[in-house]
Enzyme design. Structure first.
Site, PDB file in Angstrom:
ATOM      1  N   LYS A   1      34.273  51.346  36.978  1.00 53.97           N
ATOM      2  CA  LYS A   1      35.102  50.813  38.074  1.00 53.97           C
ATOM      3  C   LYS A   1      34.901  49.307  38.193  1.00 53.97           C
ATOM      4  O   LYS A   1      33.938  48.755  37.630  1.00 53.97           O
ATOM      5  CB  LYS A   1      34.720  51.523  39.370  1.00 53.97           C
ATOM      6  CG  LYS A   1      33.275  51.302  39.767  1.00 53.97           C
ATOM      7  CD  LYS A   1      32.811  52.320  40.786  1.00 53.97           C
ATOM      8  CE  LYS A   1      31.363  52.037  41.173  1.00 53.97           C
ATOM      9  NZ  LYS A   1      30.742  53.147  41.865  1.00 53.97           N
TER      10      LYS A   1
ATOM     11  N   TYR B   1      27.266  19.720  50.871  1.00 55.45           N
ATOM     12  CA  TYR B   1      27.817  20.043  52.192  1.00 55.45           C
ATOM     13  C   TYR B   1      26.709  20.460  53.133  1.00 55.45           C
ATOM     14  O   TYR B   1      25.788  21.182  52.742  1.00 55.45           O
ATOM     15  CB  TYR B   1      28.802  21.213  52.080  1.00 55.45           C
ATOM     16  CG  TYR B   1      30.066  20.899  51.339  1.00 55.45           C
ATOM     17  CD1 TYR B   1      31.012  20.017  51.870  1.00 55.45           C
ATOM     18  CD2 TYR B   1      30.329  21.499  50.127  1.00 55.45           C
ATOM     19  CE1 TYR B   1      32.186  19.756  51.190  1.00 55.45           C
ATOM     20  CE2 TYR B   1      31.499  21.240  49.442  1.00 55.45           C
ATOM     21  CZ  TYR B   1      32.432  20.360  49.976  1.00 55.45           C
ATOM     22  OH  TYR B   1      33.584  20.104  49.308  1.00 55.45           O
TER      23      TYR B   1
HETATM   24  C1  LIG Z   1      29.584  53.551  41.268  1.00 56.63           C
HETATM   25  C2  LIG Z   1      29.241  54.976  41.299  1.00 56.63           C
HETATM   26  C3  LIG Z   1      28.320  55.505  40.378  1.00 56.63           C
HETATM   27  C4  LIG Z   1      27.535  54.651  39.415  1.00 56.63           C
HETATM   28  O1  LIG Z   1      26.390  54.162  40.050  1.00 56.63           O
HETATM   29  P1  LIG Z   1      25.333  53.237  39.294  1.00 56.63           P
HETATM   30  O2  LIG Z   1      24.268  53.057  40.303  1.00 56.63           O
HETATM   31  O3  LIG Z   1      26.014  51.965  38.945  1.00 56.63           O
HETATM   32  O4  LIG Z   1      24.875  53.998  38.098  1.00 56.63           O
HETATM   33  C5  LIG Z   1      28.120  56.873  40.389  1.00 56.63           C
HETATM   34  N1  LIG Z   1      28.791  57.663  41.262  1.00 56.63           N
HETATM   35  C6  LIG Z   1      29.664  57.188  42.162  1.00 56.63           C
HETATM   36  C7  LIG Z   1      30.350  58.119  43.089  1.00 56.63           C
HETATM   37  C8  LIG Z   1      29.918  55.823  42.224  1.00 56.63           C
HETATM   38  O5  LIG Z   1      30.780  55.354  43.124  1.00 56.63           O
END
Ligand SMILES: *Cc1c(COP(=O)(O)O)cnc(C)c1O
Length: 377
Positions: free
Chosen positions: A37, A265
């Site tokens: 994702k 800044y």
């Molecule tokens: C993002 C996500 C993962 C992956 O988690 P990591 O800690 O990056 O391995 C697994 N399950 C769900 C539901 C997620 O949203």
């Protein structure tokens, strides 16, 4: 050669080796769901996915149907699980791109069943169980009813059941409680589960608590495959994951300023000594968060140089006083290695007061991703 002001180098070979190491550590029957994702955590989804497909991923998970549609363009055949909720106007994408939806509520079951009928197909779904996170999923005590409803809906095919261990990196007792709640749901299903049902719970941090006798038959791995441990002293370090991404910029100008001068800044920093400064060609518009102001370090000529004052949108000021040989044009490593020195994404995210997942996702689209396979060159 094209010159870059700020770029990320992505090592495809490291990704492949990480996947190989994780798979080798898992019981052989475990399916590997590669979580890609948010543009594969900022690494660039299409290239990551193409490599993961060649290297043994069983399945992919994305946040929403748009990411799913983009992933589907990379290849057919691999199941794609959409982890987030599907909005009403997105339902038709499920059939069109052969995506698997996650359901948490009776209302979703009805909507997706109607969408399946409209598309004249049967849609696969995974049932998500809320074992204590309080986000998606049906509350574990009410799971049996929703399970029964899906099983009684011919337009839907139950392809998986899962939960999410939201504190696997920080709270083993709570994770254990979540695991027990999930196991109780699985043991008390009101009717036999489909034979090929995928049962999954573990994310990167959860892998630590995965037992060989686990009734689960899939894991969902995001962060770890990109070479980052879910927390610094994790025993997953034994797998020796290699960082896939490194993050770089350049020295734009160097100059001298006298002690006492206020920097950037807000004048949050005044020079303690006569100093030589470097102005880097990257800022928060590239992915160095302002929270890293006055805290982060970068590598220049193999040495650590502290950030001075506030990070700005397009530039960041660093102290070069102790690196007199540094000059305009030099390469600067924000995350990654130079010689014996290394700044990992864990260290970077402590400075930035964020988590490694967030540090990766904060690298903006202004930053070109350059794909390399150093060991093969
Ligand atoms: C993002 C996500 C993962 C992956 O988690 P990591 O800690 O990056 O391995 C697994 N399950 C769900 C539901 C997620 O949203």
């Amino acid at each position: 050669m094209k010159a870059y002001r700020c770029w990320a180098e992505i090592d495809l070979g490291a990704l492949e080796r990480n996947l190989g190491r994780i798979r080798a550590a898992l019981p052989p029957h475990m399916q590997y769901v590669a979580v890609v994702k948010a543009d594969a955590y900022g690494h660039g989804m299409p290239r990551m996915v193409a490599r993961l497909m060649q290297s043994g991923a069983s399945m992919f998970a994305v946040a929403n149907v748009y990411e799913g549609a983009e992933l589907r363009e990379v290849g057919r055949g691999w199941p794609i699980l959409v982890l987030g909720p599907v909005l009403p106007e997105e339902e038709r994408c499920l059939a069109e791109y052969e995506l698997t939806a996650t359901v948490s509520t009776p209302e979703e079951v009805e909507r997706l069943a109607a969408a399946a009928q409209r598309a004249n197909t049967i849609l696969p779904v995974h049932l998500k169980i809320d074992t204590g996170m309080g986000r998606l999923g049906v509350w574990h005590e009410e799971a049996a009813g929703l399970y029964r409803k899906i099983m009684a809906t011919p337009a839907l095919k139950l392809a998986g059941i899962f939960t999410h261990f939201s504190s696997a990196d920080a709270d083993p007792d709570f994770t254990n409680e979540q695991r027990n709640r999930f196991l109780r749901v699985l043991e008390s299903l009101p009717e036999p589960a489909p034979r090929d049902l995928l049962i999954h719970a573990d994310n990167s941090a959860g892998l630590e608590t995965l037992s060989p006798e686990s009734p689960f038959n899939a894991v969902r791995v995001g962060l770890l495959q990109f070479g980052c441990l879910p927390y610094p002293d994790s025993f997953l370090a034994e797998l020796k994951p290699e960082p896939v991404l490194s993050f770089h910029t350049r020295v734009g100008i160097t100059k001298h300023l006298p002690a006492g001068t206020g920097i950037s800044y807000g004048q949050t920093r005044h020079l303690e000594r006569d100093s030589r400064l470097g102005v880097l060609t990257a800022g928060y518009g590239d992915g160095i968060p302002t929270t890293a102001s006055n805290r982060a370090q970068v590598l220049i000529r193999g040495r650590r140089c502290p950030v001075l004052g506030r990070v700005t949108m397009d530039q960041t000021i660093v102290d070069l006083t102790d690196v007199p040989e540094a000059q305009a044009g030099d390469n600067v490593t924000i995350i990654g290695r130079q010689g014996a020195e290394e700044i990992g994404v864990q260290e970077f995210s402590r400075w930035a007061d964020c988590i490694p997942w967030e540090a990766f996702c904060s690298i903006t689209k202004r930053v070109p991703r350059l794909y390399t396979t150093p060991r093969e060159l």
